[in-house]
Design an enzyme around this catalytic site. Structure first.
Site, PDB file in Angstrom:
ATOM      1  N   LYS A 269       0.859  -1.194   0.000  1.00  0.00           N
ATOM      2  CA  LYS A 269       0.000   0.000   0.000  1.00  0.00           C
ATOM      3  C   LYS A 269       0.891   1.238   0.000  1.00  0.00           C
ATOM      4  CE  LYS A 269      -3.028   2.619   3.109  1.00  0.00           C
ATOM      5  NZ  LYS A 269      -3.627   2.676   4.460  1.00  0.00           N
ATOM      6  N   ASP A 274      -2.248  10.480   3.356  1.00  0.00           N
ATOM      7  CA  ASP A 274      -3.651  10.127   3.586  1.00  0.00           C
ATOM      8  C   ASP A 274      -4.298  11.142   4.515  1.00  0.00           C
ATOM      9  OD1 ASP A 274      -6.109   8.947   3.858  1.00  0.00           O
ATOM     10  OD2 ASP A 274      -5.420   7.423   5.288  1.00  0.00           O
ATOM     11  N   LYS A 281      -9.358  13.347   8.496  1.00  0.00           N
ATOM     12  CA  LYS A 281      -8.747  12.951   9.768  1.00  0.00           C
ATOM     13  C   LYS A 281      -8.613  14.166  10.688  1.00  0.00           C
ATOM     14  CE  LYS A 281      -5.804   9.240   7.913  1.00  0.00           C
ATOM     15  NZ  LYS A 281      -6.224   8.123   8.779  1.00  0.00           N
ATOM     16  N   ASP A 292       1.780   6.522   5.488  1.00  0.00           N
ATOM     17  CA  ASP A 292       0.778   5.569   5.005  1.00  0.00           C
ATOM     18  C   ASP A 292       1.242   4.849   3.738  1.00  0.00           C
ATOM     19  OD1 ASP A 292      -1.594   4.370   5.716  1.00  0.00           O
ATOM     20  OD2 ASP A 292      -2.843   5.677   4.502  1.00  0.00           O
ATOM     21  N   ASP A 351     -11.901   7.347   4.596  1.00  0.00           N
ATOM     22  CA  ASP A 351     -10.625   7.130   5.276  1.00  0.00           C
ATOM     23  C   ASP A 351     -10.279   5.646   5.370  1.00  0.00           C
ATOM     24  OD1 ASP A 351      -8.280   7.884   6.513  1.00  0.00           O
ATOM     25  OD2 ASP A 351      -9.158   7.949   8.521  1.00  0.00           O
ATOM     26  N   GLU A 353      -9.449   3.856   2.839  1.00  0.00           N
ATOM     27  CA  GLU A 353      -9.115   3.905   1.409  1.00  0.00           C
ATOM     28  C   GLU A 353      -8.081   2.873   0.990  1.00  0.00           C
ATOM     29  OE1 GLU A 353      -5.640   5.008   3.023  1.00  0.00           O
ATOM     30  OE2 GLU A 353      -7.544   5.838   3.673  1.00  0.00           O
ATOM     31  N   ARG A 355      -7.736  -0.252   1.508  1.00  0.00           N
ATOM     32  CA  ARG A 355      -8.316  -1.506   0.993  1.00  0.00           C
ATOM     33  C   ARG A 355      -8.913  -1.321  -0.403  1.00  0.00           C
ATOM     34  NH1 ARG A 355     -12.059  -1.793   6.172  1.00  0.00           N
ATOM     35  NH2 ARG A 355     -10.218  -0.680   6.912  1.00  0.00           N
TER      36      ARG A 355
END
Length: 502
Positions: A269, A274, A281, A292, A351, A353, A355
């Site tokens: 990933k 993010d 967030k 991230d 959030d 995201e 996956r």
């Protein structure tokens, strides 16, 4: 720094410094006892005087010890002998290197690799000493206008092994340790890079550079235009709010091009930043969301270590680069996305995201007909709650693969723990409007995220590593850890049949 191994008596070492251990309370290690005997009790007399108790990390530098050829002897406190474990061993090594640098030693012979660490052999002790040394010397200061001056005269470190028959094992440990340390550094550098520089295009440029450096590596970059043709709608949706183009970098390592064996695939990933998107967030700590992309960074570091080791296997690394930002074109809660697999997903939270990026990447890698696929992601805060900052989470649809990974994590001291994936958890992902929702509520958040990904990994053996708690540190020691590069490289060493134990 240059590393080597030898086998010899401590008193005969013509070196600037030799390093030996002392246990608590004032108990000499076997090597220190040898020196004490040669010097007519010189060392034990100092200990009786109270100069060194032997507590972990205590240091005492001796000059001109009688009967010893080395100019200096560094006594290192190792704590209680029976309590010397893996973590303490690595901390002692790092403190020793720091002390050697502070005292101006240009070379040293280290006998700490002869200490007994429960359940660990010479290979492990030498390799971990190399990795710990490199890790302790790591800095990331390229953006400081005035670089801090650090004294680092130490140029050569020799690890002593108990017998000559262990020299080959020690040399192999150094080779492996240096390659892994190189991969860890590459992963840390990517993770620590600020997000205004380390965007998906930057990830792609690093992948290309790796291919330029090694003949066994080739790289392919997939941009948004090609993603659209492939039907990677879910992946594309996450990056729509950002002006930085989403890019997926495919790094192919062919260590055995003649082999007909199916490749191992690693998917990382790579959310280079993010913000949470529309489901924004909180502001506090948001700067750490540059980390991230540590899943992709660890896959990159693993591929670099693999190329350095020239292992006789074929591995494909995928860096799923993307940036999740709010904007007029950003995807929204309530959107329904059709993934590359054809399955539909209702977005309940933008959030969640990672996956949505990974699911399309997992579908894409089906074309490689992989032996197995391991994805690596800073996926869920729930994993931090479940396992803290010390152990990575493992979820898998294949028992032997999960056992391999957990075993590799133990061997490498880069620990992971398997979490269950029972059918009942899938119930939490049900949606009244789509095939599934992208979140499953608060309970078992790490497991339901794994369940989500498993729906896109049905055509091969698959494992998911959640490194949300282990990929970086906050606070005074803030920075990327480079995990789980050590574990992944160990997994690949095992797969390639490399003997790493006596």
């Amino acid at each position: 720094m240059e590393f080597s191994v030898k086998s010899g008596s401590p008193e005969k070492q013509r070196s600037a410094c030799i390093v030996v251990g002392v246990f608590e309370p004032r108990r000499l290690s076997p090597v220190a006892e040898q020196l004490d005997k040669i010097s007519d009790g010189y060392i034990s007399s100092l200990l009786r005087r109270g100069d060194l108790e032997g507590k972990p990390g205590q240091m005492l530098l001796l000059h001109q010890v009688p009967g010893v050829l080395s100019e200096r002897v560094l006594l290192v406190g190792c704590g209680k002998e029976r309590e010397l474990g893996e973590r303490q061993y690595k901390e002692i090594i790092q403190k020793t290197i720091s002390t050697l640098n502070e005292t101006g030693s240009m070379e040293a012979v280290c006998f700490l690799t002869e200490l007994h660490v429960k359940g660990r052999d010479t290979y492990w002790k030498v390799r971990q000493a190399v990795e710990a040394t490199k890790d302790g010397l790591y800095t990331f200061d390229q953006f400081k206008s005035v670089k801090p001056e650090t004294r680092r005269p130490l140029r050569k470190l020799v690890f002593n092994v108990p017998t000559r028959r262990e020299l080959n094992l020690g040399e192999k440990a150094i080779t492996h340790g240096l390659a892994i340390a190189s991969g860890v550094k590459a992963s840390k550098d990517l993770g620590n890079m600020p997000p205004n520089i380390a965007n998906p295009a930057y990830l792609a440029s690093q992948a290309r550079r790796l291919a330029d450096d090694y003949e066994t590596v080739s790289t392919k970059i997939i941009g948004e235009q090609e993603m659209e043709k492939l039907g990677m709608t879910s992946y594309l949706a996450v990056g729509r709010g950002s002006k930085n183009e989403s890019m997926m970098s495919i790094i192919e390592y062919k260590g055995n091009p003649e082999s007909e064996a199916k490749p191992i695939v690693l998917v990382g990933k790579g959310l280079t930043f993010d913000s949470g998107g529309i489901s924004l967030k909180p502001g506090e700590g948001m700067d750490e969301m540059k980390y991230d992309m540590c899943g992709a960074a660890s896959v990159f570091g693993t591929m670099k270590a693999l190329a350095k080791l020239n292992l006789p296997i074929n591995v494909i690394g995928v860096l799923a680069g993307c940036e999740n930002m709010p904007g007029s074109n950003a995807y929204r809660p309530g959107d329904i996305l059709t993934t590359m697999s054809g399955q539909t997903v209702e977005v309940l939270n933008t959030d969640a995201e990672g996956r949505l990026v990974l699911c399309d990447a997992l579908t894409y890698v089906e074309r490689f007909e992989p032996d197995c696929v391991v994805d690596v992601a800073t996926l869920t805060g729930a994993c931090v709650i479940a396992l803290g900052h010390h152990i990575s989470g493992v979820i898998s649809n294949h028992n032997p693969l999960s056992h391999e990974l957990v075993n590799a994590s133990e061997q490498a001291s880069d620990r992971a723990w398997r979490l269950p994936m029972a059918d009942e958890y899938h119930e939490q992902l049900k949606s009244p409007f789509a095939d599934m929702a992208n979140i499953g509520g608060r309970p078992a958040g790490t497991i339901t995220a794994g369940c989500f990904l498993s729906k896109f990994a049905k055509k091969y053996n698959w494992a998911h590593l959640d490194i949300a708690g282990t990929a970086w540190k906050s606070g005074a020691a803030k920075g990327s850890t480079g995990r789980p590069v050590s574990m992944l490289v160990q997994f690949l060493l095992n797969r390639s049949g490399q003997e790493t134990e006596e």
